[in-house]
Design a protein around this motif. Sequence first.
Motif, PDB file in Angstrom:
ATOM      1  N   ALA A  99       0.259 -30.116 -55.792  1.00 38.50           N
ATOM      2  CA  ALA A  99      -0.297 -28.862 -56.246  1.00 38.50           C
ATOM      3  C   ALA A  99      -1.994 -28.944 -56.365  1.00 38.50           C
ATOM      4  O   ALA A  99      -2.513 -27.788 -55.938  1.00 38.50           O
ATOM      5  CB  ALA A  99       0.157 -28.811 -57.779  1.00 38.50           C
ATOM      6  N   SER A 100      -2.384 -30.090 -56.601  1.00 40.48           N
ATOM      7  CA  SER A 100      -3.848 -30.302 -56.578  1.00 40.48           C
ATOM      8  C   SER A 100      -4.706 -30.162 -55.230  1.00 40.48           C
ATOM      9  O   SER A 100      -5.825 -29.672 -54.992  1.00 40.48           O
ATOM     10  CB  SER A 100      -4.191 -31.499 -57.113  1.00 40.48           C
ATOM     11  N   ALA A 101      -3.775 -30.254 -54.199  1.00 40.91           N
ATOM     12  CA  ALA A 101      -4.102 -30.243 -52.867  1.00 40.91           C
ATOM     13  C   ALA A 101      -4.091 -28.646 -52.364  1.00 40.91           C
ATOM     14  O   ALA A 101      -4.449 -28.146 -51.378  1.00 40.91           O
ATOM     15  CB  ALA A 101      -3.349 -30.882 -51.754  1.00 40.91           C
ATOM     16  N   GLY A 102      -3.601 -27.622 -53.395  1.00 39.03           N
ATOM     17  CA  GLY A 102      -3.483 -26.397 -53.118  1.00 39.03           C
ATOM     18  C   GLY A 102      -2.489 -25.692 -52.577  1.00 39.03           C
ATOM     19  O   GLY A 102      -2.684 -24.382 -52.110  1.00 39.03           O
ATOM     20  N   LEU A 103      -1.583 -26.623 -52.260  1.00 34.30           N
ATOM     21  CA  LEU A 103      -0.174 -25.901 -51.844  1.00 34.30           C
ATOM     22  C   LEU A 103       0.419 -24.905 -52.809  1.00 34.30           C
ATOM     23  O   LEU A 103       0.311 -25.067 -54.002  1.00 34.30           O
ATOM     24  CB  LEU A 103       0.836 -27.054 -51.464  1.00 34.30           C
ATOM     25  N   VAL A 104       1.109 -23.969 -52.396  1.00 34.70           N
ATOM     26  CA  VAL A 104       1.752 -22.960 -53.126  1.00 34.70           C
ATOM     27  C   VAL A 104       3.004 -23.648 -53.893  1.00 34.70           C
ATOM     28  O   VAL A 104       3.645 -24.577 -53.254  1.00 34.70           O
ATOM     29  CB  VAL A 104       1.942 -21.758 -52.281  1.00 34.70           C
ATOM     30  N   ASP A 105       3.596 -22.816 -54.595  1.00 32.39           N
ATOM     31  CA  ASP A 105       4.546 -23.423 -55.472  1.00 32.39           C
ATOM     32  C   ASP A 105       5.901 -23.646 -54.696  1.00 32.39           C
ATOM     33  O   ASP A 105       6.904 -24.443 -54.791  1.00 32.39           O
ATOM     34  CB  ASP A 105       5.083 -22.617 -57.002  1.00 32.39           C
ATOM     35  N   SER A 106       6.210 -22.599 -53.863  1.00 33.00           N
ATOM     36  CA  SER A 106       7.315 -22.713 -53.180  1.00 33.00           C
ATOM     37  C   SER A 106       7.476 -23.604 -51.815  1.00 33.00           C
ATOM     38  O   SER A 106       8.313 -24.153 -51.662  1.00 33.00           O
ATOM     39  CB  SER A 106       7.535 -21.270 -52.435  1.00 33.00           C
TER      40      SER A 106
END
Length: 140
Positions: free
Chosen positions: A37-44
């Motif tokens: 999440a902190s790397a910017g990936l979306v929740d899906s």
Amino acid sequence: MALAVVRDLREYRAPVSEQEFAEFETDVLAGFVLARASAGLVDSTIRNDTNHLELIRDWFGRPLWEMEPADADVYFGKVLRDAKPSTRTGRAGALAVFFQFLELRHKVELHNLTGRVIECPLDEMNRPRASVEPQLSAYM
């Protein structure tokens, strides 16, 4: 300069209970989710990765860090033999990124707990053909 006696501290560590080990495994997976999440990936995307990891873990029956290349050969060569290429690539990618996370964040701790040196079970012989670029945050 004086010499000092050096002792192996592993002799003095209390053994980890099964409950503590299970809690540690859960904490590691939670840390993986936070790093993604902190790397910017979306929740899906994060949800897909964790679903893949949970399916592999269910099949394997033990913590994923115990997986060896022979286990990965069986899983990807027999269990997922008839699966869609995207499924095989997704699972392999999630496993590879998870092991990268383990190596970056938990290598020493896992060695101290288990005596194992963490190494991704996906070697050059059983990696998927599709390129999977991991995205992990180096900060935590």
